[in-house]
Design an enzyme around this catalytic site. Structure first.
Site, mmCIF file in Angstrom:
data_model
loop_
_atom_site.group_PDB
_atom_site.id
_atom_site.type_symbol
_atom_site.label_atom_id
_atom_site.label_comp_id
_atom_site.label_asym_id
_atom_site.label_seq_id
_atom_site.Cartn_x
_atom_site.Cartn_y
_atom_site.Cartn_z
ATOM 1 N N TYR A 53 -8.811 9.919 0.255
ATOM 2 C CA TYR A 53 -7.630 10.923 0.820
ATOM 3 C C TYR A 53 -6.655 9.777 0.999
ATOM 4 C CZ TYR A 53 -8.564 15.103 -1.273
ATOM 5 O OH TYR A 53 -8.915 16.193 -2.272
ATOM 6 N N GLN A 86 1.652 21.015 -8.998
ATOM 7 C CA GLN A 86 0.807 21.171 -8.598
ATOM 8 C C GLN A 86 -0.282 19.687 -7.971
ATOM 9 O OE1 GLN A 86 -2.380 23.483 -11.650
ATOM 10 N NE2 GLN A 86 -0.517 22.579 -12.953
ATOM 11 N N ASN A 87 0.930 18.767 -8.243
ATOM 12 C CA ASN A 87 0.147 16.708 -8.229
ATOM 13 C C ASN A 87 0.920 17.297 -5.970
ATOM 14 O OD1 ASN A 87 -0.031 16.956 -10.316
ATOM 15 N ND2 ASN A 87 1.735 15.754 -10.624
ATOM 16 N N VAL A 88 -0.612 15.836 -5.779
ATOM 17 C CA VAL A 88 -0.481 15.651 -4.599
ATOM 18 C C VAL A 88 0.323 14.418 -4.016
ATOM 19 C CG1 VAL A 88 -2.548 17.120 -3.889
ATOM 20 C CG2 VAL A 88 -2.808 14.940 -4.544
ATOM 21 N N ASP A 89 1.024 13.428 -5.186
ATOM 22 C CA ASP A 89 1.519 12.334 -4.677
ATOM 23 C C ASP A 89 2.991 12.504 -4.787
ATOM 24 O OD1 ASP A 89 3.399 13.042 -7.756
ATOM 25 O OD2 ASP A 89 1.324 12.242 -9.177
ATOM 26 N N HIS A 104 -0.107 22.649 -4.109
ATOM 27 C CA HIS A 104 -1.736 22.198 -3.020
ATOM 28 C C HIS A 104 -1.718 21.032 -2.781
ATOM 29 C CE1 HIS A 104 -4.125 22.876 -7.905
ATOM 30 N NE2 HIS A 104 -3.483 24.285 -6.860
ATOM 31 N N GLY A 179 2.593 18.549 -18.475
ATOM 32 C CA GLY A 179 1.638 17.637 -17.715
ATOM 33 C C GLY A 179 0.194 18.677 -16.561
ATOM 34 N N THR A 180 -0.238 19.793 -17.425
ATOM 35 C CA THR A 180 -1.023 20.539 -16.443
ATOM 36 C C THR A 180 -1.868 21.212 -18.252
ATOM 37 O OG1 THR A 180 -2.018 22.142 -15.037
ATOM 38 C CG2 THR A 180 0.247 22.017 -16.179
ATOM 39 N N SER A 181 -2.925 21.151 -17.501
ATOM 40 C CA SER A 181 -4.021 21.847 -18.650
ATOM 41 C C SER A 181 -3.767 23.615 -18.578
ATOM 42 C CB SER A 181 -5.668 21.666 -18.227
ATOM 43 O OG SER A 181 -5.719 20.899 -16.934
HETATM 44 P P1 OAD Z 1 -5.537 17.879 -15.777
HETATM 45 O O1 OAD Z 1 -6.308 16.639 -15.765
HETATM 46 O O2 OAD Z 1 -6.467 19.703 -16.390
HETATM 47 O O3 OAD Z 1 -4.496 18.172 -17.079
HETATM 48 C C1 OAD Z 1 -4.097 16.821 -17.130
HETATM 49 C C2 OAD Z 1 -3.279 17.808 -18.692
HETATM 50 O O4 OAD Z 1 -1.717 16.201 -18.646
HETATM 51 C C3 OAD Z 1 -3.646 18.180 -19.954
HETATM 52 O O5 OAD Z 1 -3.428 18.600 -20.510
HETATM 53 C C4 OAD Z 1 -3.759 16.715 -20.818
HETATM 54 O O6 OAD Z 1 -3.761 17.252 -21.900
HETATM 55 C C5 OAD Z 1 -1.810 16.066 -20.198
HETATM 56 N N1 OAD Z 1 -1.445 14.941 -20.482
HETATM 57 C C6 OAD Z 1 -2.264 13.832 -20.033
HETATM 58 N N2 OAD Z 1 -1.725 12.567 -20.679
HETATM 59 C C7 OAD Z 1 -0.393 13.204 -20.711
HETATM 60 C C8 OAD Z 1 0.567 12.611 -20.432
HETATM 61 N N3 OAD Z 1 1.554 11.133 -20.502
HETATM 62 N N4 OAD Z 1 2.057 13.128 -20.681
HETATM 63 C C9 OAD Z 1 1.847 14.663 -20.500
HETATM 64 N N5 OAD Z 1 0.836 15.014 -20.648
HETATM 65 C C10 OAD Z 1 -0.438 14.555 -20.164
HETATM 66 O O7 OAD Z 1 -4.703 18.274 -14.674
HETATM 67 P P2 OAD Z 1 -3.960 19.875 -13.559
HETATM 68 O O8 OAD Z 1 -3.580 20.667 -14.637
HETATM 69 O O9 OAD Z 1 -3.458 18.834 -13.185
HETATM 70 O O10 OAD Z 1 -5.934 20.351 -7.772
HETATM 71 O O11 OAD Z 1 -4.970 19.713 -12.963
HETATM 72 C C11 OAD Z 1 -4.665 20.479 -11.575
HETATM 73 C C12 OAD Z 1 -5.514 20.651 -10.170
HETATM 74 O O12 OAD Z 1 -7.107 20.420 -10.955
HETATM 75 C C13 OAD Z 1 -4.992 19.806 -9.873
HETATM 76 O O13 OAD Z 1 -3.786 19.502 -8.957
HETATM 77 C C14 OAD Z 1 -6.547 19.534 -8.816
HETATM 78 C C15 OAD Z 1 -7.464 19.546 -10.133
HETATM 79 O O14 OAD Z 1 -9.028 19.542 -9.549
HETATM 80 C C16 OAD Z 1 -7.024 20.450 -7.120
HETATM 81 O O15 OAD Z 1 -7.376 19.798 -6.014
HETATM 82 C C17 OAD Z 1 -6.729 21.721 -5.795
#
Ligand code: OAD
Length: 231
Positions: A53, A86-89, A104, A179-181
């Site tokens: 971190y 969900q971002n920590v930035d 998070h 931007g979240t899966s």
């Molecule tokens: P993921 O990596 O699971 O998902 C990222 C999503 O962003 C995917 O659906 C990609 O298709 C999409 N993506 C990629 N490039 C992009 C762009 N340029 N514009 C828009 N979308 C784009 O990440 P998160 O869903 O953020 O938690 O993950 C959730 C949590 O899992 C995080 O907060 C973290 C992780 O484990 C903890 O650490 C507790």
């Protein structure tokens, strides 16, 4: 003013050069999640976690908010906007969004490891903002002078802000998922709190199961420009 609630994930910061978690080149490809993002990892090897971190924090000033963050902040002129991330930035903050819920945690903050427990309630009293600085083993804080740790929600820990986030979603006129899966709970479950009148948009360049939402299949910056024309 209509209420617009945003649920953002690492994809919104991808065009700022910050890795997403899953998929090719994702952050979790280089590390074992259990080593750097679980409470068991902290108990096993806190030094490694601090190093991870500290690195993330030191890297943050080299990344600027992108147009997607900025356009979201500008939407505050027309909507009552809440960003649940969900971002920590700190890119939503630096882009000027004023109402942000970090589900998070925040990498720029630290706290003593014995504070912020259920017994303590959800107290922000001992959380310190250290900006882009670092902490080491032996750095302590709080009334009991305990080891400082990142103010991050790790796997195996509760998500204290989830009820506040669910309340926001339940009042939304428009919900934007960007931007979240949506693979990590409880964050992924937030969508189900949207009222039936709520319009739901998903901005993601990948394939997503949109469940009746409008999928704008594009990167965050381009997707935000399209969304603004559709609102
Ligand atoms: P993921 O990596 O699971 O998902 C990222 C999503 O962003 C995917 O659906 C990609 O298709 C999409 N993506 C990629 N490039 C992009 C762009 N340029 N514009 C828009 N979308 C784009 O990440 P998160 O869903 O953020 O938690 O993950 C959730 C949590 O899992 C995080 O907060 C973290 C992780 O484990 C903890 O650490 C507790």
């Amino acid at each position: 003013m209509k209420k617009l609630v945003v649920l953002s994930g690492s994809g919104i910061s991808a065009e700022s050069g910050i890795s997403t978690f899953r998929g090719g080149g994702g952050l979790w490809n280089n590390y074992r999640v259990e080593d750097v993002a679980s409470i068991e990892g902290w108990h096993r090897n806190p030094g490694l976690m601090l190093e991870f971190y500290n690195g993330m924090r030191a890297d943050l000033p080299h990344h600027a908010p992108n147009l997607a963050h900025t356009l979201l902040a500008e939407l505050e002129k027309e909507y009552a906007v809440t960003v649940i991330t969900q971002n920590v930035d700190d890119l939503h903050e630096r882009a000027g969004s004023s109402h942000i819920i970090h589900l998070h945690g925040e990498v720029t903050k630290v706290r003593p490891e014995d504070c912020y427990t259920d017994r303590d309630g959800y107290s922000l009293r001992y959380v310190q903002d250290i900006g882009y600085g670092s902490i080491q083993m032996g750095d302590t804080g709080g009334p009991n002078k305990r080891q400082l740790r990142p103010h991050i929600v790790w796997f195996g820990e509760a998500v204290p802000n989830i009820s506040a986030a669910a309340r926001e979603v339940s009042e939304a006129d428009i919900l934007l998922i960007i931007g979240t899966s949506l693979q990590v709970y409880p964050a992924a479950g937030l969508v189900s709190y949207a009222p039936s009148r709520c319009r739901i948009f998903v901005i993601d360049p990948g394939e997503v199961s949109a469940h009746g939402a409008t999928h704008i299949q594009a990167p965050a910056t381009e997707g935000m420009k399209k969304l603004i024309k559709m609102l």
